[in-house]
Design a protein around this motif. Sequence first.
Motif, PDB file in Angstrom:
ATOM      1  N   ALA A 112     -18.918 -47.667 -20.791  1.00 34.91           N
ATOM      2  CA  ALA A 112     -20.243 -48.252 -21.007  1.00 34.91           C
ATOM      3  C   ALA A 112     -20.763 -48.937 -19.747  1.00 34.91           C
ATOM      4  O   ALA A 112     -21.935 -48.797 -19.383  1.00 34.91           O
ATOM      5  CB  ALA A 112     -20.189 -49.236 -22.167  1.00 34.91           C
ATOM      6  N   MET A 113     -19.893 -49.668 -19.064  1.00 35.99           N
ATOM      7  CA  MET A 113     -20.331 -50.375 -17.859  1.00 35.99           C
ATOM      8  C   MET A 113     -20.705 -49.402 -16.744  1.00 35.99           C
ATOM      9  O   MET A 113     -21.704 -49.586 -16.046  1.00 35.99           O
ATOM     10  CB  MET A 113     -19.242 -51.330 -17.390  1.00 35.99           C
ATOM     11  N   LEU A 114     -19.909 -48.361 -16.571  1.00 31.08           N
ATOM     12  CA  LEU A 114     -20.194 -47.401 -15.510  1.00 31.08           C
ATOM     13  C   LEU A 114     -21.446 -46.595 -15.817  1.00 31.08           C
ATOM     14  O   LEU A 114     -22.155 -46.172 -14.901  1.00 31.08           O
ATOM     15  CB  LEU A 114     -18.996 -46.470 -15.312  1.00 31.08           C
ATOM     16  N   ALA A 115     -21.739 -46.384 -17.102  1.00 27.28           N
ATOM     17  CA  ALA A 115     -22.959 -45.667 -17.470  1.00 27.28           C
ATOM     18  C   ALA A 115     -24.198 -46.495 -17.132  1.00 27.28           C
ATOM     19  O   ALA A 115     -25.233 -45.960 -16.741  1.00 27.28           O
ATOM     20  CB  ALA A 115     -22.941 -45.331 -18.958  1.00 27.28           C
ATOM     21  N   GLU A 116     -24.082 -47.819 -17.265  1.00 28.52           N
ATOM     22  CA  GLU A 116     -25.205 -48.701 -16.954  1.00 28.52           C
ATOM     23  C   GLU A 116     -25.413 -48.839 -15.449  1.00 28.52           C
ATOM     24  O   GLU A 116     -26.545 -48.840 -14.964  1.00 28.52           O
ATOM     25  CB  GLU A 116     -24.962 -50.081 -17.558  1.00 28.52           C
ATOM     26  N   GLU A 117     -24.307 -48.982 -14.732  1.00 28.19           N
ATOM     27  CA  GLU A 117     -24.401 -49.224 -13.287  1.00 28.19           C
ATOM     28  C   GLU A 117     -23.075 -48.831 -12.640  1.00 28.19           C
ATOM     29  O   GLU A 117     -22.103 -49.592 -12.688  1.00 28.19           O
ATOM     30  CB  GLU A 117     -24.701 -50.704 -13.028  1.00 28.19           C
ATOM     31  N   PRO A 118     -22.994 -47.642 -12.038  1.00 23.97           N
ATOM     32  CA  PRO A 118     -21.709 -47.115 -11.534  1.00 23.97           C
ATOM     33  C   PRO A 118     -21.005 -48.020 -10.531  1.00 23.97           C
ATOM     34  O   PRO A 118     -19.784 -47.972 -10.416  1.00 23.97           O
ATOM     35  CB  PRO A 118     -22.111 -45.784 -10.893  1.00 23.97           C
ATOM     36  N   THR A 119     -21.745 -48.830  -9.791  1.00 19.73           N
ATOM     37  CA  THR A 119     -21.136 -49.678  -8.760  1.00 19.73           C
ATOM     38  C   THR A 119     -20.763 -51.064  -9.278  1.00 19.73           C
ATOM     39  O   THR A 119     -20.339 -51.923  -8.508  1.00 19.73           O
ATOM     40  CB  THR A 119     -22.084 -49.834  -7.562  1.00 19.73           C
ATOM     41  N   ARG A 120     -20.933 -51.287 -10.568  1.00 20.39           N
ATOM     42  CA  ARG A 120     -20.764 -52.632 -11.114  1.00 20.39           C
ATOM     43  C   ARG A 120     -19.305 -53.023 -11.320  1.00 20.39           C
ATOM     44  O   ARG A 120     -18.980 -54.201 -11.450  1.00 20.39           O
ATOM     45  CB  ARG A 120     -21.502 -52.703 -12.450  1.00 20.39           C
ATOM     46  N   LEU A 121     -18.418 -52.034 -11.360  1.00 21.92           N
ATOM     47  CA  LEU A 121     -17.033 -52.296 -11.729  1.00 21.92           C
ATOM     48  C   LEU A 121     -16.100 -51.557 -10.789  1.00 21.92           C
ATOM     49  O   LEU A 121     -16.323 -50.389 -10.449  1.00 21.92           O
ATOM     50  CB  LEU A 121     -16.796 -51.827 -13.170  1.00 21.92           C
ATOM     51  N   ARG A 122     -15.037 -52.242 -10.363  1.00 23.81           N
ATOM     52  CA  ARG A 122     -13.972 -51.602  -9.583  1.00 23.81           C
ATOM     53  C   ARG A 122     -12.654 -51.864 -10.286  1.00 23.81           C
ATOM     54  O   ARG A 122     -12.415 -52.947 -10.807  1.00 23.81           O
ATOM     55  CB  ARG A 122     -13.929 -52.148  -8.145  1.00 23.81           C
ATOM     56  N   LEU A 123     -11.786 -50.841 -10.298  1.00 19.48           N
ATOM     57  CA  LEU A 123     -10.555 -50.896 -11.072  1.00 19.48           C
ATOM     58  C   LEU A 123      -9.334 -50.867 -10.167  1.00 19.48           C
ATOM     59  O   LEU A 123      -9.318 -50.160  -9.162  1.00 19.48           O
ATOM     60  CB  LEU A 123     -10.488 -49.720 -12.048  1.00 19.48           C
ATOM     61  N   ILE A 124      -8.316 -51.621 -10.558  1.00 17.93           N
ATOM     62  CA  ILE A 124      -7.004 -51.592  -9.903  1.00 17.93           C
ATOM     63  C   ILE A 124      -5.977 -51.224 -10.963  1.00 17.93           C
ATOM     64  O   ILE A 124      -5.922 -51.862 -12.020  1.00 17.93           O
ATOM     65  CB  ILE A 124      -6.647 -52.954  -9.274  1.00 17.93           C
ATOM     66  N   ASN A 125      -5.173 -50.200 -10.698  1.00 27.59           N
ATOM     67  CA  ASN A 125      -4.109 -49.790 -11.617  1.00 27.59           C
ATOM     68  C   ASN A 125      -2.787 -50.370 -11.122  1.00 27.59           C
ATOM     69  O   ASN A 125      -2.368 -50.098  -9.993  1.00 27.59           O
ATOM     70  CB  ASN A 125      -4.036 -48.261 -11.676  1.00 27.59           C
ATOM     71  N   CYS A 126      -2.132 -51.196 -11.941  1.00 20.57           N
ATOM     72  CA  CYS A 126      -0.921 -51.885 -11.492  1.00 20.57           C
ATOM     73  C   CYS A 126      -0.109 -52.327 -12.701  1.00 20.57           C
ATOM     74  O   CYS A 126      -0.582 -52.266 -13.841  1.00 20.57           O
ATOM     75  CB  CYS A 126      -1.293 -53.088 -10.636  1.00 20.57           C
ATOM     76  N   ASP A 127       1.117 -52.782 -12.455  1.00 23.86           N
ATOM     77  CA  ASP A 127       1.915 -53.317 -13.555  1.00 23.86           C
ATOM     78  C   ASP A 127       1.542 -54.786 -13.777  1.00 23.86           C
ATOM     79  O   ASP A 127       0.717 -55.353 -13.055  1.00 23.86           O
ATOM     80  CB  ASP A 127       3.416 -53.131 -13.296  1.00 23.86           C
ATOM     81  N   HIS A 128       2.170 -55.411 -14.782  1.00 17.19           N
ATOM     82  CA  HIS A 128       1.731 -56.756 -15.176  1.00 17.19           C
ATOM     83  C   HIS A 128       2.027 -57.799 -14.101  1.00 17.19           C
ATOM     84  O   HIS A 128       1.254 -58.745 -13.928  1.00 17.19           O
ATOM     85  CB  HIS A 128       2.374 -57.157 -16.505  1.00 17.19           C
ATOM     86  N   ARG A 129       3.100 -57.632 -13.343  1.00 17.76           N
ATOM     87  CA  ARG A 129       3.399 -58.602 -12.280  1.00 17.76           C
ATOM     88  C   ARG A 129       2.395 -58.458 -11.132  1.00 17.76           C
ATOM     89  O   ARG A 129       1.933 -59.462 -10.571  1.00 17.76           O
ATOM     90  CB  ARG A 129       4.829 -58.413 -11.790  1.00 17.76           C
TER      91      ARG A 129
END
Length: 288
Positions: A112-129
């Motif tokens: 939903a966020m990317l559909a509204e504004e593609p540059t609005r969110l950046r993601l990091i994939n990582c473990d909990h630590r």
Amino acid sequence: MTVSADALASFAVFADHLNFTRAAADLHISQPALHVKVRKLADELGRPLYHRDGRRLVLTADGEAVARFARSHDERLAQFLSEFAGATSTRPVVLAAGQGAYLYLLGDTIRAMLAEEPTRLRLINCDHRQMITAVRSGQAHLGVSVLDALPDDLTVTELATFPQVLLAPAGHRLARRRRLTLRDLDGSALVVPPQQRPQRVLLERSLRAAGAGWTVAVEAEGWPLICHFAALGVGLAIVNGCVPAPPGLVAKPITDLPSVTYHVVHQPSAVHDPRVAALLQRLHGAAR
């Protein structure tokens, strides 16, 4: 004590990579030059900012604080320059989470966020630590994960809670039971995460306490591969209740295993940023 804005900005890039070669390349300076900047900053502050853990570089608690301030300073400067120029700031909110959260919990919010504004969110994939470190150092504004211990220096709120369930073939004897206990798994071969992973540690401790003997069918990293092996008939699997059962498998709650809670983590001051507050509200709304 004097600290230059250039040294702070350089340290923030170093903290992103925790690798002098890659950070220097991003900054378009030589590796020795970056070493000098980081060492001089540590000398000026009178505190070590990182240390070596085996082959990895790790920020100290002071290093995390400096990195967090450096990123905050950079964001405030960018916001001021945007407002001064009469433009809208386009800096994204950064969310850090693990594979399970992205696959089974956060997808609708991200879409939903990317559909509204593609540059609005950046993601990091990582473990909990790594997620906790990213939030502490300011690399991420928000983090989502199952936590084995709640950090007392960050704001932590519950996002969603799920039972732990057994995935078994539809024709298996345990699949006909409405509810299961750990004792019912006595003698089973299980598909499990690698050793030292939080869920593996919990399973071993709980099965031992219940007096249930079991064997390792195969070790697998991540819910998709664990589910795949279970669907192939390699062994039974215990997963979080948010993980959908693959075709041919049924999910049965295990009553004496504790439920699993996903938490949202952020700096106490993060909610003063309207972008972060809006994402936090979306996450809780979607979870409900």
